[in-house]
Design a protein around this motif. Structure first.
Motif, PDB file in Angstrom:
ATOM      1  N   LEU A  82       0.808  -1.214   0.000  1.00 48.75           N
ATOM      2  CA  LEU A  82       0.000   0.000   0.000  1.00 48.75           C
ATOM      3  C   LEU A  82       0.844   1.269   0.000  1.00 48.75           C
ATOM      4  CD1 LEU A  82      -2.885  -1.066   2.394  1.00 48.75           C
ATOM      5  CD2 LEU A  82      -2.861  -1.023  -0.098  1.00 48.75           C
ATOM      6  N   THR A  83       1.956   1.244   0.706  1.00 47.24           N
ATOM      7  CA  THR A  83       2.810   2.432   0.727  1.00 47.24           C
ATOM      8  C   THR A  83       3.404   2.707  -0.649  1.00 47.24           C
ATOM      9  OG1 THR A  83       3.346   2.067   3.057  1.00 47.24           O
ATOM     10  CG2 THR A  83       4.827   3.490   1.809  1.00 47.24           C
ATOM     11  N   THR A  84       3.902   1.661  -1.299  1.00 39.66           N
ATOM     12  CA  THR A  84       4.484   1.841  -2.630  1.00 39.66           C
ATOM     13  C   THR A  84       3.424   2.227  -3.643  1.00 39.66           C
ATOM     14  OG1 THR A  84       6.120   0.147  -2.051  1.00 39.66           O
ATOM     15  CG2 THR A  84       5.982   0.784  -4.357  1.00 39.66           C
ATOM     16  N   ALA A  85       2.234   1.626  -3.533  1.00 32.99           N
ATOM     17  CA  ALA A  85       1.138   1.971  -4.437  1.00 32.99           C
ATOM     18  C   ALA A  85       0.730   3.423  -4.261  1.00 32.99           C
ATOM     19  CB  ALA A  85      -0.050   1.047  -4.179  1.00 32.99           C
ATOM     20  N   PRO A 106      -2.505   7.719   5.738  1.00 35.27           N
ATOM     21  CA  PRO A 106      -2.513   7.638   7.203  1.00 35.27           C
ATOM     22  C   PRO A 106      -1.646   6.490   7.692  1.00 35.27           C
ATOM     23  CG  PRO A 106      -4.523   6.713   6.311  1.00 35.27           C
ATOM     24  CD  PRO A 106      -3.794   7.319   5.139  1.00 35.27           C
ATOM     25  N   ARG A 107      -1.446   6.454   8.977  1.00 38.38           N
ATOM     26  CA  ARG A 107      -0.658   5.377   9.594  1.00 38.38           C
ATOM     27  C   ARG A 107      -1.327   4.044   9.300  1.00 38.38           C
ATOM     28  NH1 ARG A 107      -1.137   2.426  14.220  1.00 38.38           N
ATOM     29  NH2 ARG A 107       0.808   1.583  15.108  1.00 38.38           N
ATOM     30  N   LEU A 108      -0.511   3.092   8.876  1.00 40.45           N
ATOM     31  CA  LEU A 108      -1.002   1.737   8.627  1.00 40.45           C
ATOM     32  C   LEU A 108      -0.581   0.831   9.772  1.00 40.45           C
ATOM     33  CD1 LEU A 108      -0.175   1.454   4.809  1.00 40.45           C
ATOM     34  CD2 LEU A 108      -2.309   2.189   5.882  1.00 40.45           C
ATOM     35  N   SER A 109      -1.424  -0.122  10.107  1.00 39.80           N
ATOM     36  CA  SER A 109      -1.207  -0.939  11.302  1.00 39.80           C
ATOM     37  C   SER A 109      -0.622  -2.306  11.031  1.00 39.80           C
ATOM     38  CB  SER A 109      -2.547  -1.122  12.032  1.00 39.80           C
ATOM     39  OG  SER A 109      -3.449  -1.880  11.219  1.00 39.80           O
ATOM     40  N   ARG A 114      -8.039  -3.447   7.624  1.00 36.29           N
ATOM     41  CA  ARG A 114      -8.091  -2.072   8.112  1.00 36.29           C
ATOM     42  C   ARG A 114      -7.202  -1.159   7.277  1.00 36.29           C
ATOM     43  NH1 ARG A 114      -8.247  -4.443  13.511  1.00 36.29           N
ATOM     44  NH2 ARG A 114      -5.997  -4.129  13.705  1.00 36.29           N
ATOM     45  N   ASP A 115      -6.029  -1.661   6.900  1.00 33.21           N
ATOM     46  CA  ASP A 115      -5.121  -0.845   6.093  1.00 33.21           C
ATOM     47  C   ASP A 115      -5.702  -0.591   4.702  1.00 33.21           C
ATOM     48  OD1 ASP A 115      -3.387  -0.695   8.190  1.00 33.21           O
ATOM     49  OD2 ASP A 115      -1.947  -2.154   7.405  1.00 33.21           O
ATOM     50  N   TRP A 116      -6.365  -1.600   4.140  1.00 35.21           N
ATOM     51  CA  TRP A 116      -6.996  -1.379   2.836  1.00 35.21           C
ATOM     52  C   TRP A 116      -8.064  -0.292   2.935  1.00 35.21           C
ATOM     53  CZ3 TRP A 116      -6.864  -1.581  -2.143  1.00 35.21           C
ATOM     54  CH2 TRP A 116      -8.035  -1.305  -2.849  1.00 35.21           C
ATOM     55  N   ASN A 117      -8.886  -0.355   3.968  1.00 39.37           N
ATOM     56  CA  ASN A 117      -9.944   0.643   4.120  1.00 39.37           C
ATOM     57  C   ASN A 117      -9.368   2.052   4.280  1.00 39.37           C
ATOM     58  OD1 ASN A 117     -12.000  -1.229   3.879  1.00 39.37           O
ATOM     59  ND2 ASN A 117     -12.087  -1.636   6.084  1.00 39.37           N
ATOM     60  N   ALA A 118      -8.274   2.173   5.021  1.00 39.84           N
ATOM     61  CA  ALA A 118      -7.636   3.476   5.187  1.00 39.84           C
ATOM     62  C   ALA A 118      -7.104   3.995   3.851  1.00 39.84           C
ATOM     63  CB  ALA A 118      -6.511   3.380   6.214  1.00 39.84           C
TER      64      ALA A 118
END
Length: 472
Positions: A82-85, A106-109, A114-118
């Protein structure tokens, strides 16, 4: 559908549309949401279906497919994807002058859902502020998905949208390479960069360019400054339209002359796939060229050698694999089976190091003559695998230059719901002695690389060395 492909066939067409699926309130006011996507499934071998708009569900389907199907999916941290994307998404925004203050991840956990939704919430919020332009959204989504796949750092993974109908082939009619280690990623080159091939009938051919010509400058700007390659200048060799005039200054080693030619991108003449060939040379040596491991290639080269044996006393075979971008694993197995029986020639391993061996087919008749391979930095994928097996099993000597080292594993094609295809490697390749070739390549026993001067003068030091070894 399993596919052994080469990253040398770079330039996979990647285009992704994107549409928003809103939440219960105004777009961007609540977390973006989407129904759980259908699991990705292996693609069929039928004709490609026309691409359809890619939804947020599709994008999440690709995200989940990586975890379910990729070699390291079970231990992969979603934050890497997700960060690279998201970085790729923001870079595309900036390149278009559309950066937004809301484009902040935002901060990913480390919790996948949950990270996908963020991620999806921010992505949707940013798109809601942009012009309602389908092409823009496609470009942004394409950059985002390419970033996600790039995060895997795996040269046999890709995302492909089929082109219907096939696009017209455009270009300058030249292929370039570099001295030293001729890697497919030419941006790593230390120079000089020279023409490896000039397509017959192209404008470059008509302008008098020839293989071996060293590129000194493009549009008057040196390709190397203080020994460092300028990627921007290299990029000028890929014009964005046929309206551009590209002036290339070359130096020809064979004549020590310099010339500048003006080229336009053009519709290139149709070319036939490179053919398998074999001919008898003095001393009872067969010189065979295998340009790919495409379906039937092993039988074709073995058949040509058998035909030559009817009229010649064969003492050995020089097999030229230079420029072989890969192909099918079964062709590797077939050709190796003609060199040795009852051998494990490679392993496919999962991320826990549970490995499955691949063995030669002992029903294939043996050649029963010495074999020498010619390799270079464009020998990739299946060619890497074949060369590694010959080296590990001591089936012949390798001459030329180290292979490409682009053999992470055999990908499987997975269909996404927009009719695009995701190529993912479920297992990784190890050579016969469980050696890692990917990213490293297969070293040669006798270095004899082709230089610009050799190509310009019509010399072939690799073939000369191979013949000297076999006739000694």
């Amino acid at each position: 559908m399993k596919v052994r492909f080469s990253a040398l066939a770079a330039g996979l067409v990647v285009a992704l549309g994107y549409s928003l699926l809103g939440g219960s309130g105004p777009l961007g006011a609540t977390a973006a949401s989407a129904d759980s996507p259908a699991p990705c499934a292996p693609a069929s071998d039928g004709p490609a279906l026309p691409a359809t708009p890619t939804t947020l569900t599709t994008l999440r389907q690709a995200y989940e497919c990586v975890f379910a199907r990729y070699y390291a999916g079970s231990i992969l941290d979603d934050r890497t994807l997700l960060t690279t994307a998201f970085a790729a998404f923001t870079q595309e925004l900036q390149s278009r002058g559309l950066d937004r203050a809301a484009a902040t991840l935002p901060r990913l956990s480390g919790h996948r859902d949950r990270d996908w939704n963020a991620f999806a919430t921010v992505y949707a919020r940013v798109l809601a502020t942009l012009p309602d332009d389908a092409g823009l959204r496609q470009a942004l989504a394409a950059a985002t998905l390419r970033g996600m796949i790039t995060a895997l750092n795996d040269n046999h993974n890709a995302w492909i949208v089929q082109q219907t109908p096939p696009s017209v082939r455009l270009g300058l009619g030249i292929a370039v390479t570099t001295e030293g280690r001729a890697t497919p990623n030419i941006r790593d080159a230390s120079g000089p960069i020279y023409l490896q091939a000039v397509q017959p009938g192209s404008a470059a051919d008509k302008a008098g360019l020839r293989p071996g010509d060293i590129i000194e400058a493009v549009d008057g700007v040196p390709l190397f400054v203080a020994g460092m390659l300028s990627p921007g200048v290299l990029g000028l060799l890929q014009p964005q339209s046929a309206d551009e005039t590209i002036r290339i200054t070359i130096r020809r080693p064979a004549t020590a002359t310099t010339m500048t030619v003006a080229l336009h991108e053009e519709v290139l003449p149709a070319t036939q796939p490179p053919a398998v060939s074999a001919r008898a040379l003095p001393g009872g040596i067969v010189y065979a060229v295998l340009p790919t491991f495409s379906p039937g290639a092993a039988d074709e080269v073995l058949g040509k050698i058998a035909a030559l044996r009817q009229d010649h006393q064969i003492r050995g075979v020089v097999l030229d694999l230079r420029g072989n971008g890969g192909g099918r694993d079964e062709e590797v197995a077939k050709l190796l089976s003609a060199l040795a029986h009852d051998k494990i020639y490679s392993w496919d391993c999962d991320v826990r190091d549970h490995c499955t061996p691949h063995r030669t087919d002992d029903s294939t008749p043996l050649l029963n003559v010495p074999v020498t391979l010619l390799t270079d930095g464009w020998c990739a994928s299946a060619c890497d695998a074949f060369s590694g097996a010959v080296r590990d099993l001591q089936l012949g000597k390798l001459v030329g230059a180290r292979t490409a080292g682009m053999v992470s594993g055999m990908p499987i094609a997975y269909a996404l719901d927009d009719n695009s295809v995701l190529l993912l490697t479920p297992l990784h390749h190890l050579s016969a002695n469980r050696e890692i070739i990917n990213g490293i390549g297969v070293a040669v026993d006798y270095p004899a690389p082709m230089t610009a001067a050799d190509l310009s003068a019509g010399r072939d030091p690799g073939l000369d060395k191979a013949l000297a070894l076999m006739t000694a």
